[in-house]
Design a protein around this motif. Sequence first.
Motif, PDB file in Angstrom:
ATOM      1  N   VAL A 130      -2.946  -1.866  -6.544  1.00 48.39           N
ATOM      2  CA  VAL A 130      -2.627  -0.949  -5.446  1.00 48.39           C
ATOM      3  C   VAL A 130      -3.211  -1.493  -4.142  1.00 48.39           C
ATOM      4  O   VAL A 130      -2.554  -1.476  -3.096  1.00 48.39           O
ATOM      5  N   ILE A 131      -4.427  -1.996  -4.209  1.00 49.77           N
ATOM      6  CA  ILE A 131      -5.047  -2.558  -3.005  1.00 49.77           C
ATOM      7  C   ILE A 131      -4.280  -3.778  -2.532  1.00 49.77           C
ATOM      8  O   ILE A 131      -4.047  -3.960  -1.330  1.00 49.77           O
ATOM      9  N   ALA A 132      -3.833  -4.611  -3.445  1.00 54.63           N
ATOM     10  CA  ALA A 132      -3.055  -5.792  -3.071  1.00 54.63           C
ATOM     11  C   ALA A 132      -1.735  -5.387  -2.430  1.00 54.63           C
ATOM     12  O   ALA A 132      -1.292  -5.994  -1.446  1.00 54.63           O
ATOM     13  N   ALA A 133      -1.079  -4.354  -2.943  1.00 52.45           N
ATOM     14  CA  ALA A 133       0.185  -3.890  -2.379  1.00 52.45           C
ATOM     15  C   ALA A 133      -0.019  -3.325  -0.974  1.00 52.45           C
ATOM     16  O   ALA A 133       0.786  -3.581  -0.065  1.00 52.45           O
ATOM     17  N   ILE A 134      -1.078  -2.555  -0.779  1.00 53.93           N
ATOM     18  CA  ILE A 134      -1.356  -1.994   0.548  1.00 53.93           C
ATOM     19  C   ILE A 134      -1.654  -3.110   1.536  1.00 53.93           C
ATOM     20  O   ILE A 134      -1.169  -3.104   2.674  1.00 53.93           O
ATOM     21  N   THR A 135      -2.451  -4.086   1.122  1.00 56.79           N
ATOM     22  CA  THR A 135      -2.781  -5.212   1.996  1.00 56.79           C
ATOM     23  C   THR A 135      -1.529  -5.987   2.381  1.00 56.79           C
ATOM     24  O   THR A 135      -1.342  -6.359   3.542  1.00 56.79           O
ATOM     25  N   ALA A 136      -0.636  -6.223   1.421  1.00 53.68           N
ATOM     26  CA  ALA A 136       0.614  -6.940   1.716  1.00 53.68           C
ATOM     27  C   ALA A 136       1.491  -6.134   2.656  1.00 53.68           C
ATOM     28  O   ALA A 136       2.114  -6.682   3.574  1.00 53.68           O
ATOM     29  N   ALA A 137       1.549  -4.815   2.476  1.00 53.20           N
ATOM     30  CA  ALA A 137       2.369  -3.974   3.346  1.00 53.20           C
ATOM     31  C   ALA A 137       1.832  -3.976   4.777  1.00 53.20           C
ATOM     32  O   ALA A 137       2.604  -4.056   5.740  1.00 53.20           O
ATOM     33  N   VAL A 138       0.519  -3.897   4.931  1.00 52.22           N
ATOM     34  CA  VAL A 138      -0.066  -3.927   6.270  1.00 52.22           C
ATOM     35  C   VAL A 138       0.189  -5.270   6.926  1.00 52.22           C
ATOM     36  O   VAL A 138       0.539  -5.347   8.115  1.00 52.22           O
ATOM     37  N   HIS A 139       0.046  -6.349   6.176  1.00 47.32           N
ATOM     38  CA  HIS A 139       0.295  -7.682   6.724  1.00 47.32           C
ATOM     39  C   HIS A 139       1.757  -7.823   7.160  1.00 47.32           C
ATOM     40  O   HIS A 139       2.045  -8.340   8.244  1.00 47.32           O
ATOM     41  N   THR A 140       2.680  -7.360   6.328  1.00 48.88           N
ATOM     42  CA  THR A 140       4.099  -7.443   6.667  1.00 48.88           C
ATOM     43  C   THR A 140       4.409  -6.605   7.901  1.00 48.88           C
ATOM     44  O   THR A 140       5.167  -7.030   8.786  1.00 48.88           O
ATOM     45  N   ARG A 181       2.356  -5.802  10.361  1.00 47.60           N
ATOM     46  CA  ARG A 181       1.799  -6.446  11.555  1.00 47.60           C
ATOM     47  C   ARG A 181       2.623  -7.646  11.976  1.00 47.60           C
ATOM     48  O   ARG A 181       2.804  -7.909  13.172  1.00 47.60           O
ATOM     49  N   GLN A 182       3.141  -8.394  11.007  1.00 44.01           N
ATOM     50  CA  GLN A 182       3.949  -9.569  11.345  1.00 44.01           C
ATOM     51  C   GLN A 182       5.289  -9.130  11.957  1.00 44.01           C
ATOM     52  O   GLN A 182       5.790  -9.775  12.868  1.00 44.01           O
ATOM     53  N   ALA A 183       5.862  -8.041  11.459  1.00 47.19           N
ATOM     54  CA  ALA A 183       7.169  -7.577  11.969  1.00 47.19           C
ATOM     55  C   ALA A 183       7.026  -6.989  13.363  1.00 47.19           C
ATOM     56  O   ALA A 183       7.961  -7.071  14.170  1.00 47.19           O
ATOM     57  N   ASN A 184       5.884  -6.396  13.701  1.00 44.08           N
ATOM     58  CA  ASN A 184       5.713  -5.740  14.994  1.00 44.08           C
ATOM     59  C   ASN A 184       4.912  -6.586  15.983  1.00 44.08           C
ATOM     60  O   ASN A 184       4.412  -6.070  16.963  1.00 44.08           O
ATOM     61  N   LYS A 185       4.780  -7.858  15.723  1.00 41.10           N
ATOM     62  CA  LYS A 185       4.065  -8.745  16.615  1.00 41.10           C
ATOM     63  C   LYS A 185       4.929  -8.987  17.849  1.00 41.10           C
ATOM     64  O   LYS A 185       6.124  -9.211  17.752  1.00 41.10           O
ATOM     65  N   LYS A 186       4.311  -8.975  19.005  1.00 35.44           N
ATOM     66  CA  LYS A 186       5.070  -9.197  20.255  1.00 35.44           C
ATOM     67  C   LYS A 186       4.979 -10.605  20.713  1.00 35.44           C
ATOM     68  O   LYS A 186       4.085 -11.306  20.648  1.00 35.44           O
TER      69      LYS A 186
END
Length: 86
Positions: free
Chosen positions: A69-79, A81-86
């Motif tokens: 679960v922690i790995a999934a949350i970490t991957a979701a947050v990383h994804t 942040r990468q999608a909303n990077k300006k």
Amino acid sequence: MDSGSVSNLLIEAGSLMLIGMLFVFAFLGLLIVGVHLIAKFCEAFPGESVQELKPQPRRAVQPGVDGNVIAAITAAVHTHRQANKK
């Protein structure tokens, strides 16, 4: 304007300046006395020093949370942040 009103205004301005400076001087004096009193209090009643404190061991994961679960949350947050990077 006549000279009487200008001199009255200057006297009032000077008195207000002196009163303000006295208040600032008194406040700073009280502040210095307060800091010295706190320093003497801390010398008289020393608490635990930093060296005496033992660091508490940290747990990386709480016992009720699965590592996947922690790995999934970490991957979701990383994804996200990468999608909303300006």
